[in-house]
Write an enzyme that holds these catalytic residues in place. Structure first.
Site, PDB file in Angstrom:
ATOM      1  N   GLU A   1      40.186  92.103  50.927  1.00  0.00           N
ATOM      2  CA  GLU A   1      39.703  93.198  51.799  1.00  0.00           C
ATOM      3  C   GLU A   1      40.087  92.961  53.265  1.00  0.00           C
ATOM      4  OE1 GLU A   1      35.754  92.799  50.096  1.00  0.00           O
ATOM      5  OE2 GLU A   1      35.818  94.861  49.392  1.00  0.00           O
TER       6      GLU A   1
ATOM      7  N   GLU B   1      34.926  90.956  41.993  1.00  0.00           N
ATOM      8  CA  GLU B   1      33.481  91.153  42.153  1.00  0.00           C
ATOM      9  C   GLU B   1      32.743  91.555  40.878  1.00  0.00           C
ATOM     10  OE1 GLU B   1      35.783  92.234  44.265  1.00  0.00           O
ATOM     11  OE2 GLU B   1      35.165  91.817  46.322  1.00  0.00           O
TER      12      GLU B   1
HETATM   13  N1  CAA Z   1      31.763  81.676  48.394  1.00  0.00           N
HETATM   14  C1  CAA Z   1      31.180  80.504  48.600  1.00  0.00           C
HETATM   15  N2  CAA Z   1      31.754  79.318  48.327  1.00  0.00           N
HETATM   16  C2  CAA Z   1      32.989  79.357  47.796  1.00  0.00           C
HETATM   17  C3  CAA Z   1      33.676  80.552  47.548  1.00  0.00           C
HETATM   18  C4  CAA Z   1      33.008  81.767  47.862  1.00  0.00           C
HETATM   19  N3  CAA Z   1      33.586  82.949  47.720  1.00  0.00           N
HETATM   20  N4  CAA Z   1      34.864  80.266  47.020  1.00  0.00           N
HETATM   21  C5  CAA Z   1      34.933  78.922  46.935  1.00  0.00           C
HETATM   22  N5  CAA Z   1      33.810  78.377  47.415  1.00  0.00           N
HETATM   23  C6  CAA Z   1      33.465  76.953  47.499  1.00  0.00           C
HETATM   24  C7  CAA Z   1      33.159  76.384  46.130  1.00  0.00           C
HETATM   25  O1  CAA Z   1      31.823  76.660  45.756  1.00  0.00           O
HETATM   26  C8  CAA Z   1      33.420  74.911  46.356  1.00  0.00           C
HETATM   27  O2  CAA Z   1      32.331  74.359  47.038  1.00  0.00           O
HETATM   28  P1  CAA Z   1      31.627  73.013  46.456  1.00  0.00           P
HETATM   29  O3  CAA Z   1      32.702  71.971  46.539  1.00  0.00           O
HETATM   30  O4  CAA Z   1      30.487  72.779  47.412  1.00  0.00           O
HETATM   31  O5  CAA Z   1      31.235  73.313  45.055  1.00  0.00           O
HETATM   32  C9  CAA Z   1      34.593  74.932  47.337  1.00  0.00           C
HETATM   33  O6  CAA Z   1      34.593  76.223  47.937  1.00  0.00           O
HETATM   34  C10 CAA Z   1      35.941  74.724  46.660  1.00  0.00           C
HETATM   35  O7  CAA Z   1      36.040  75.716  45.628  1.00  0.00           O
HETATM   36  P2  CAA Z   1      36.430  75.340  44.109  1.00  0.00           P
HETATM   37  O8  CAA Z   1      35.961  73.970  43.766  1.00  0.00           O
HETATM   38  O9  CAA Z   1      35.924  76.469  43.249  1.00  0.00           O
HETATM   39  O10 CAA Z   1      38.018  75.362  44.229  1.00  0.00           O
HETATM   40  P3  CAA Z   1      39.035  75.678  43.043  1.00  0.00           P
HETATM   41  O11 CAA Z   1      40.380  75.307  43.590  1.00  0.00           O
HETATM   42  O12 CAA Z   1      38.610  75.046  41.785  1.00  0.00           O
HETATM   43  O13 CAA Z   1      38.982  77.255  42.846  1.00  0.00           O
HETATM   44  C11 CAA Z   1      38.905  79.550  43.571  1.00  0.00           C
HETATM   45  C12 CAA Z   1      39.397  78.108  43.878  1.00  0.00           C
HETATM   46  C13 CAA Z   1      39.663  80.081  42.356  1.00  0.00           C
HETATM   47  C14 CAA Z   1      39.235  80.391  44.799  1.00  0.00           C
HETATM   48  C15 CAA Z   1      37.399  79.507  43.296  1.00  0.00           C
HETATM   49  O14 CAA Z   1      36.750  78.812  44.338  1.00  0.00           O
HETATM   50  C16 CAA Z   1      36.775  80.876  43.196  1.00  0.00           C
HETATM   51  O15 CAA Z   1      36.920  81.548  42.197  1.00  0.00           O
HETATM   52  N6  CAA Z   1      36.051  81.292  44.259  1.00  0.00           N
HETATM   53  C17 CAA Z   1      35.343  82.563  44.269  1.00  0.00           C
HETATM   54  C18 CAA Z   1      36.290  83.724  44.432  1.00  0.00           C
HETATM   55  C19 CAA Z   1      35.530  85.034  44.371  1.00  0.00           C
HETATM   56  O16 CAA Z   1      34.940  85.382  43.367  1.00  0.00           O
HETATM   57  N7  CAA Z   1      35.561  85.767  45.486  1.00  0.00           N
HETATM   58  C20 CAA Z   1      34.876  87.058  45.602  1.00  0.00           C
HETATM   59  C21 CAA Z   1      33.532  86.858  46.216  1.00  0.00           C
HETATM   60  S1  CAA Z   1      32.559  88.318  46.209  1.00  0.00           S
HETATM   61  C22 CAA Z   1      33.078  89.223  47.519  1.00  0.00           C
HETATM   62  O17 CAA Z   1      34.022  88.885  48.196  1.00  0.00           O
HETATM   63  C23 CAA Z   1      32.324  90.496  47.774  1.00  0.00           C
HETATM   64  C24 CAA Z   1      32.869  91.264  48.914  1.00  0.00           C
HETATM   65  O18 CAA Z   1      33.547  92.286  48.725  1.00  0.00           O
HETATM   66  C25 CAA Z   1      32.590  90.856  50.261  1.00  0.00           C
END
Ligand code: CAA
Length: 264
Positions: free
Chosen positions: A115, A135
């Protein structure tokens, strides 16, 4: 420029490079990040030495991994709505900044990350970039205007495919559907974006600003109103020193030197 908790900023030539820098959460967007970026946009808007802005993510892995899921897990209806208002207003502020904004998408750009990239004027992706609106997998819908900007950018079918499945796509697929304008090797991303910014910066800055306004506002109008709006904005360019300089430099067969100023 001042120090920020969640951002790194440098200005090179006439280009500000603003990096989201919240490594422990892959640059996820929480309220402090939104608040700081809001202030940074005000600083950039007021700084006449900055012509163009590049937004990117610090670190090697993420542009922005989305809204902060941990924060969102504790929100109620009212708080969810206010969070969406805050993010949407901020992204609108990026879109309406009177300077071009280039997204240098250096890695994960998920949810709020896609976004933010869509609120920028131009998106350049590293080969490592990953886009998506995941999402629905969290029981949510995109909340920072993804349901509105994505179909306008890639068409309603491709937008629904991405949003309903929540599946991520790689940079080459993003390029194919029009979600980014170019894909470049990871190590070259920032240099490519700086060169692109330099190509923009050598033009009349007021003309570039007005062209951005004409495109953005025109897209919200019916076509005939857009034609008329463009004619008015075109006329407005004749009030600038850059119009005199640009047309005179052409006649004199030399490179124009623009100031961005209006005639006295
Ligand atoms: N919010 C909060 N923390 C997040 C995050 C997020 N969106 N994405 C990653 N992190 C954090 C993880 O929790 C992790 O923290 P910890 O070490 O304390 O557990 C740290 O960042 C590293 O992340 P990963 O261990 O998960 O890293 P990875 O390389 O294994 O995976 C990833 C990377 C695929 C990006 C994975 O982190 C992921 O899927 N993240 C979420 C992505 C997501 O769903 N985003 C959409 C959010 S909703 C939204 O955005 C609504 C809107 O319209 C505003």
């Amino acid at each position: 420029m001042q120090q920020w908790e969640n951002f790194l900023i440098s200005v090179e030539e006439k280009t500000a490079i603003v990096s989201f820098n919240r490594p422990k959460a892959l640059n996820a967007l929480n309220y402090p990040v939104l608040k700081e970026l809001n202030e940074i946009l005000d600083v950039l808007a007021a700084d006449d030495s900055v012509y163009t802005v590049i937004l990117t993510g610090a670190g090697d892995k993420a542009f922005i991994a989305g809204g902060d899921i941990k924060d969102m897990s504790a929100m109620n209806v009212e708080e969810g709505k206010l969070y969406a208002y805050a993010g949407t207003a901020l992204l609108q502020k990026i879109e309406e900044l009177e300077k071009p904004v280039i997204a240098a998408v250096n890695g994960y750009a998920l949810g709020g990350g896609t976004e933010v990239a869509m609120a920028c004027d131009i998106r350049i992706a590293s080969e490592r970039a990953v886009f998506g609106q995941p999402e629905v997998g969290l029981g949510l819908i995109p909340g920072f205007a993804g349901t509105q900007r994505l179909p306008r950018l890639v068409g309603r079918g491709a937008a629904k495919l991405l949003i309903f499945t929540g599946k991520n796509i790689k940079a080459d697929e993003a390029l194919r559907i029009g979600l980014c304008e170019a894909v470049v090797p990871h190590a070259e991303l920032l240099d490519y974006c700086k060169k692109l910014a330099a190509d923009i910066n050598k033009n009349g800055p007021t003309a570039v600003r007005l062209a951005k306004a004409a495109i953005n506002h025109g897209l919200d109008m019916d076509l005939r109103s857009g034609f008329r709006f463009e004619s008015f904005v075109f006329g407005h360019c004749f009030a600038t020193e850059d119009h005199d300089e640009g047309t005179r430099a052409f006649a004199e067969k030399r490179k124009a030197s623009f100031t961005g100023k209006y005639k006295k």
